[in-house]
Design an enzyme around this catalytic site. Structure first.
Site, PDB file in Angstrom:
ATOM      1  N   GLU A 296       0.990  -1.170   0.082  1.00  0.00           N
ATOM      2  CA  GLU A 296      -0.040   0.029   0.074  1.00  0.00           C
ATOM      3  C   GLU A 296       0.872   1.161  -0.035  1.00  0.00           C
ATOM      4  O   GLU A 296       0.643   2.548   0.469  1.00  0.00           O
ATOM      5  CB  GLU A 296      -0.967   0.081   1.161  1.00  0.00           C
ATOM      6  CG  GLU A 296      -2.099  -1.082   1.016  1.00  0.00           C
ATOM      7  CD  GLU A 296      -2.915  -1.242   2.273  1.00  0.00           C
ATOM      8  OE1 GLU A 296      -2.705  -0.623   3.407  1.00  0.00           O
ATOM      9  OE2 GLU A 296      -3.905  -1.940   2.093  1.00  0.00           O
TER      10      GLU A 296
ATOM     11  N   GLU B 111      -6.731  -7.059  -2.128  1.00  0.00           N
ATOM     12  CA  GLU B 111      -7.007  -7.362  -0.734  1.00  0.00           C
ATOM     13  C   GLU B 111      -8.541  -7.390  -0.482  1.00  0.00           C
ATOM     14  O   GLU B 111      -8.930  -6.180  -0.436  1.00  0.00           O
ATOM     15  CB  GLU B 111      -6.398  -6.562   0.292  1.00  0.00           C
ATOM     16  CG  GLU B 111      -4.851  -6.571   0.484  1.00  0.00           C
ATOM     17  CD  GLU B 111      -4.221  -5.637   1.624  1.00  0.00           C
ATOM     18  OE1 GLU B 111      -5.206  -5.213   2.379  1.00  0.00           O
ATOM     19  OE2 GLU B 111      -3.021  -5.537   1.522  1.00  0.00           O
TER      20      GLU B 111
END
Length: 876
Positions: A483, A549
């Protein structure tokens, strides 16, 4: 002679030989002692005459905590609230967990130019190394992800009795575990893993995993040490799995290190398919070079494919350097590899990456992986079991999350074996490394954006880890971080120089939810959601086109909960709309990260749980439905909305309740089998919103003359044939077939019911089946609670060592035998045999039908397996 052979084999096993050259592992007989209890220096401690009789036994590879646990000085931190009883390094100071580790070993002084090398495959976080009274590492050795090899030839004792002493210092800073992701974030100032300061799925690891956490081994070579062999395979064109293949190209290189004082000339060579490939080379004194060998053309190669698409064939070559002066092998390495090529393309329709293997487009069904064990207690057996579970879920990819580590070669060997593609993150996360404002972090975003402190160490470690794992067929992609991108002075050399030079064959993506991976046209962070969803949303609500995710649930069944929750705390969560997460939850459950997983409204339609066993059973109904719907929903829009998805997450490295298909003890729950069912290569399914039947064909071949059969069963067991139709279908495609909404609405209105789908081939052999249970018009499963009991007949037989075949037959008349959990247990203790690999589980059997299940497990001495079946409306 036979006795001598047996003795040699025993010695090889006990010494811990590795599958390379003359190498053995130092993996037993270690002692440890806290720094706080000795003022002696390493020169003294490493002298074989120095007494360590009062030192405790140590676990190496391992950490300080694993040694303390082995000596029963701390309780099991994974059980109950025991972790709270262990002092945290933030409170005690680093000296408390700074330890000496000592190992005595036998190695005679080498002769005839033989060299002895000492290698550490991982320490955390820094160390000083001493051997026989002398310091080994002249320069600082720090960083969790950095192998180091030392030439100890001149340091060995003349009598062959040697002592190795290593003092290991914890990370600095250790970070404050204040409840944030990675605690206060400062653990990320080190080049190490971040979860050890705590995350939303784990409590802090008290020593931050300080120790000699990976393998230590001794290696013997001639004057030339062959290192870091590199194997690249090129597979041009679009291939189909099978016996006959066009040619592929093999490119091999290796590093040669001359430890002698004179130039050495010789031949670098290997043999494959009866051919010998050679390259003459000279290595100057006390120098190191990299040698590229001539390309080799493999005729009719056996290809490596991801799971479900073909075989996972592997080759093995022995690369050796032969001295031209005496024709003796100075050193050799054995390398295993698969012949395959990874490519990517941008899908302009979905606006996301597509992954190709051997020219074939692969729809990605993946799982996010944290680490096998949070305290770094790794084993080949555990790796094999965990990766096999991923294969059994019909997944084809695992992503290694960036807050953990570079996975070990043994992990990749299991992925090679079971056909798992791997995305390997580097060691950054948006939480610790400054993507967001966070009041729990000790330093501001701009400061955290520069973490770790030592960028040079990051690049050095990256180079080393790339060399360690790059030969594995399963390794498919590199990712800059979780991320978040690495700092620019790390990202640019990594992307533009290091990876092209050391690998150059794999996709590199700058971070895990980058627009370069999956264009985030919906806004937000580019991943999630992370809570239980209405199953309809997976089918009808479009999300990111390659979601890195998504997912969350995973509470195990009653037997799983018993393993880590004290009996007095086995209290079922209760729905409370006024509570923070709409549930009242026991504090031990909260400590094991139950809070916020969101079961509350999804269990109530089955009826409020009466006790903990009832809660656990109903949680499995939710688990199964969630993950079957998740993967079916993504598959229903294959190449239309999506090029893949990666579930967050498929396993836990400790006793957490968030996101797991099997528990820490390797016991699968219903998530695994719902996902397994929904992820079938050829799969029949039904849209929960439109009741449109669909077929997904993930294979490279079209489907011809297939028969779709759809039946409705009411809760009394009465059957109605809804449709039966022949279908044809192209390869790698999902197709809508028959709408059943009008037929089902009337039948489900009052009490709900079952839909049983079958896909048969032209010989009426079952290719895929699927069993759905539906609520009534109000969304309640009233019919399930009205079901009568039914009698099932269970038979079993041992088909082979470690293999059991089980049949479950339901009576001709009466209701469906619904949601049966099969387990094999020790007949003496009643405890489940783990790990065990079931061909299916949580199965429903319609009246008059027999379901056959195969279970594989590792036989144990004096353990007789027994089959236990427990269902919704069947007696145990």
């Amino acid at each position: 002679m036979r006795k001598h052979i047996v003795l040699i084999l025993i010695c090889l096993v006990t010494a811990g030989w590795l599958p390379a050259q003359n190498r053995y592992e130092l993996n037993s007989g270690w002692k440890c002692h806290p720094l706080s209890q000795t003022k002696d220096r390493g020169e003294n401690i490493s002298n074989p005459s120095y007494s360590i009789s009062k030192w405790k036994n140590a676990v190496v590879p391992g950490t300080v905590l694993t040694s303390l646990l082995a000596n029963k000085e701390i309780p099991d931190p994974f059980y109950g609230m025991n972790n709270e009883k262990i002092p945290d390094i933030y409170d005690t100071g680093r000296d408390y967990y700074t330890y000496w580790f000592v190992k005595d070993f036998q190695e005679n002084t080498p002769v005839n130019g033989e060299q002895i090398w000492l290698t550490f495959r991982g320490i955390n976080y820094s160390c000083e190394i001493y051997l026989n009274g002398q310091k080994v590492n002249k320069e600082k050795y720090e960083g969790m992800f950095l192998r180091k090899t030392f030439n100890i030839t001149g340091l060995l004792s003349k009598n062959g009795k040697n002592r190795l002493a290593v003092i290991v210092y914890p990370p600095d800073p250790v970070g404050k575990p204040n409840g944030g992701q990675g605690g206060d974030g400062r653990i990320a100032k080190n080049v190490s893993h971040q979860y050890v300061a705590g995350w939303d799925w784990i409590q802090p690891i008290r020593d931050r995993n300080t120790g000699i956490w990976d393998k230590v081994y001794i290696e013997k070579t001639g004057l030339v040490n062959l290192k870091n062999p590199h194997v690249i395979t090129l597979v041009p064109g679009k291939r189909i799995p099978g016996d006959k293949q066009d040619e592929a190209v093999l490119k091999v290189s290796a590093e040669l290190q001359n430890a002698g004082n004179a130039k050495i000339s010789g031949t670098l060579k290997y043999e494959i398919n009866g051919d010998i490939v050679t390259q003459k080379v000279s290595v100057d004194a006390n120098s190191e070079i990299e040698v590229s060998m001539p390309d080799y053309t493999i005729k009719n190669p056996k290809l490596w494919w991801p799971s479900g698409y073909g075989n996972q064939d592997l080759y093995k070559i022995k690369i050796e350097f032969v001295d031209e002066s005496n024709q003796k092998t100075q050193d050799f390495e054995i390398v295993q590899f698969g012949v395959r090529e990874i490519q990517t393309e941008w899908n302009s329709h979905t606006r996301s990456k597509e992954i190709y293997v051997n020219g074939q487009r692969i729809f990605i069904k993946g799982g996010n992986w944290i680490i096998s064990d949070a305290m770094l207690r790794f084993s080949n057996e555990r790796y094999d079991a965990e990766i096999r579970y991923h294969r059994d879920m019909n997944l084809n990819l695992i992503r290694i999350w960036g807050g953990a580590l570079t996975e070990r070669p043994e992990f990749y060997e299991a992925c090679n074996k079971y056909g798992m593609l791997v995305i390997q993150d580097f060691w950054f996360s948006g939480d610790c490394n400054g993507r967001w404002l966070d009041p729990l972090k000790a330093e501001d975003q701009w400061t955290r954006r520069k973490y770790p402190d030592n960028h040079g160490l990051v690049l050095e470690s990256a180079i080393d880890m790339i060399k360690m794992i790059r030969n594995h067929a399963s390794l498919a992609m590199w990712c800059g971080g979780n991320e978040i991108k690495p700092p620019v002075d790390i990202l640019l050399p990594l992307r533009d120089t290091i990876l092209p030079k050391l690998d150059g064959t794999r996709w590199f993506i700058d971070y895990s939810n980058s627009d370069e991976w999956s264009y985030n046209f919906l806004g937000g962070n580019g991943d999630g959601p992370y809570t239980i969803q209405p199953i309809e949303s997976f089918w009808e609500k479009q999300t990111w086109p390659f979601n890195s995710e998504v997912g969350s649930v995973g509470v195990g069944d009653y037997e799983s909960l018993l393993r880590f929750i004290p009996k007095e705390n086995l209290i079922a969560p209760r729905y409370n709309p006024d509570a923070k997460f709409k549930e009242d939850v026991d504090p031990v459950w909260t400590y094991h990260t139950y809070s916020g997983v969101g079961y509350e409204n999804h269990i109530l339609p089955y009826g409020e749980p009466t006790d903990i066993k009832d809660f656990a059973m109903k949680a499995q109904l939710v688990n199964y439905n969630q993950y079957r719907a998740l993967i079916e929903g993504f598959s229903s829009h294959m190449w239309e909305w999506y090029t893949g998805t990666i579930i967050w997450k498929t396993q836990n490295p400790w006793t957490s309740m968030r996101g797991q298909m099997y528990d820490y003890y390797l016991d699968p729950n219903a998530c695994l089998f719902g996902l397994r069912k929904g992820s079938e290569m050829i799969h029949i399914m039904c849209n929960p919103v439109t009741k449109q039947t669909m077929v997904v064909n993930n294979s490279f071949e079209p489907l011809n003359d297939m028969m779709l059969v759809a039946k409705h069963y009411d809760y009394a067991g009465n059957e109605t044939l809804l449709t039966q139709e022949v279908l044809y279908m192209e390869a790698s495609h999902s197709k809508k077939i028959i709408p059943l909404q009008k037929q089902l609405e009337e039948k489900l209105k009052e009490d709900g019911g079952f839909l049983y789908l079958q896909l048969l081939d032209r010989n009426q052999k079952l290719v895929s089946d699927n069993f759905y249970w539906y609520p009534n018009a109000k969304g309640e499963y009233t019919g399930l609670n009205k079901m009568n009991k039914t009698e099932i007949k269970v038979t079993s037989r041992i088909a082979a060592s470690g293999k059991m075949e089980i049949s479950i037959t339901n009576a001709e008349k009466g209701p469906v035998a619904f949601f049966n959990r099969i387990a094999i247990v020790d007949s003496k203790t009643g405890e489940r045999i783990l790990p065990a690999f079931y061909s299916d589980n949580y199965i429903s059997v319609v009246p008059g039908e027999t379901k056959n299940i195969t279970v594989e497990y590792t036989p144990q001495p004096d353990v007789t397996p027994k089959v236990v079946v427990l269902g919704w409306n069947t007696e145990k």
